[in-house]
Design a protein around this motif. Structure first.
Motif, PDB file in Angstrom:
ATOM      1  N   ASP A  46       8.164   3.603  15.413  1.00 53.96           N
ATOM      2  CA  ASP A  46       7.278   4.756  15.270  1.00 53.96           C
ATOM      3  C   ASP A  46       7.635   5.524  14.008  1.00 53.96           C
ATOM      4  OD1 ASP A  46       6.185   3.947  17.638  1.00 53.96           O
ATOM      5  OD2 ASP A  46       7.087   5.523  18.849  1.00 53.96           O
ATOM      6  N   ASN A  47       7.014   5.128  12.903  1.00 51.60           N
ATOM      7  CA  ASN A  47       7.286   5.728  11.609  1.00 51.60           C
ATOM      8  C   ASN A  47       6.027   5.555  10.755  1.00 51.60           C
ATOM      9  OD1 ASN A  47       8.053   5.931   8.795  1.00 51.60           O
ATOM     10  ND2 ASN A  47      10.192   5.874   9.478  1.00 51.60           N
ATOM     11  N   THR A  48       5.347   6.633  10.479  1.00 53.30           N
ATOM     12  CA  THR A  48       4.072   6.582   9.760  1.00 53.30           C
ATOM     13  C   THR A  48       4.219   5.932   8.387  1.00 53.30           C
ATOM     14  OG1 THR A  48       3.283   8.539  10.938  1.00 53.30           O
ATOM     15  CG2 THR A  48       2.159   7.993   8.876  1.00 53.30           C
ATOM     16  N   ILE A  49       5.292   6.238   7.674  1.00 49.87           N
ATOM     17  CA  ILE A  49       5.485   5.659   6.341  1.00 49.87           C
ATOM     18  C   ILE A  49       5.699   4.146   6.444  1.00 49.87           C
ATOM     19  CG2 ILE A  49       6.956   5.621   4.291  1.00 49.87           C
ATOM     20  CD1 ILE A  49       7.439   8.634   4.797  1.00 49.87           C
ATOM     21  N   VAL A  50       6.534   3.718   7.360  1.00 45.79           N
ATOM     22  CA  VAL A  50       6.776   2.278   7.549  1.00 45.79           C
ATOM     23  C   VAL A  50       5.482   1.578   7.967  1.00 45.79           C
ATOM     24  CG1 VAL A  50       7.981   0.587   8.985  1.00 45.79           C
ATOM     25  CG2 VAL A  50       9.229   2.518   8.032  1.00 45.79           C
ATOM     26  N   ASN A  51       4.671   2.234   8.758  1.00 47.97           N
ATOM     27  CA  ASN A  51       3.426   1.636   9.245  1.00 47.97           C
ATOM     28  C   ASN A  51       2.370   1.510   8.150  1.00 47.97           C
ATOM     29  OD1 ASN A  51       1.788   0.501  11.231  1.00 47.97           O
ATOM     30  ND2 ASN A  51       0.972   2.470  11.879  1.00 47.97           N
ATOM     31  N   ASN A  52       2.377   2.391   7.173  1.00 44.43           N
ATOM     32  CA  ASN A  52       1.293   2.425   6.197  1.00 44.43           C
ATOM     33  C   ASN A  52       1.695   2.198   4.744  1.00 44.43           C
ATOM     34  OD1 ASN A  52      -1.181   3.301   7.833  1.00 44.43           O
ATOM     35  ND2 ASN A  52       0.436   4.667   8.536  1.00 44.43           N
ATOM     36  N   SER A  53       2.961   2.316   4.424  1.00 51.68           N
ATOM     37  CA  SER A  53       3.439   2.103   3.047  1.00 51.68           C
ATOM     38  C   SER A  53       4.837   1.483   3.072  1.00 51.68           C
ATOM     39  CB  SER A  53       3.482   3.435   2.291  1.00 51.68           C
ATOM     40  OG  SER A  53       2.206   4.005   2.194  1.00 51.68           O
TER      41      SER A  53
END
Length: 167
Positions: A46-53
């Motif tokens: 659960d990490n927005t940066i890892v998920n999208n960039s």
């Protein structure tokens, strides 16, 4: 398998069913070469940066030892999949490429050290294959494409006979 999500567990890059389908396709794609895979399970990141960039350095803390780690991301800017290095122990697949053109198998091939057949860093392979072990993907196994390259007439019009020295 690592399924990435945004902070708070939303915007998942894949479902467990989709990962299972990708795994089954991976097994089928490599079976003719007697390469087998065993799933060591899956987890969620659960990490927005890892998920999208994602970047290689952002993924490193999540690697499981002694495994080939496959990350599923909602977005990988500019890519449908990425091996981060060739060879490598981890790769990434974008949500947009789930069930599309064997992307997971393609990236796992890079993890095993396989290059693209058109790999430009090693020079272009001659159509007749004479330099195949020292150019492109460095493997003498891919048949020549029977079409001209960049408008060069490398084949005759009768019987696809080789007529030149185009790459």
């Amino acid at each position: 398998f690592h399924i990435c999500r945004d902070n708070g567990g939303v915007n998942a890059a894949a479902t467990e069913a989709e990962v299972k389908a990708e795994f089954n396709e991976l097994i089928a794609d490599f079976a003719p070469n007697n390469i087998c895979f065993i799933s060591m399970g899956l987890d969620y990141i659960d990490n927005t940066i890892v998920n999208n960039s994602p970047t290689s350095s952002l993924l490193t803390p999540y690697l499981k030892a002694d495994c080939l780690n496959i990350f599923y991301h909602f977005n990988i800017p500019g890519f449908g999949g990425y091996a981060w290095s060739i060879p490598n122990t981890f790769c990434s697949i974008a949500k947009s490429n789930l069930a599309a053109a064997h992307t997971t198998s393609h990236e796992v091939g890079h993890c095993f050290g396989l290059l693209h057949t058109f790999e430009p860093g090693n020079g272009n392979e001659m159509i007749n294959g004479s330099n195949s072990s020292t150019s492109a993907d460095l493997i003498t196994d891919t048949p020549a494409d029977p079409w001209a390259y960049k408008g060069q007439a490398c084949y005759s019009t009768s019987g696809c006979l080789y007529t030149g020295n185009c790459t």
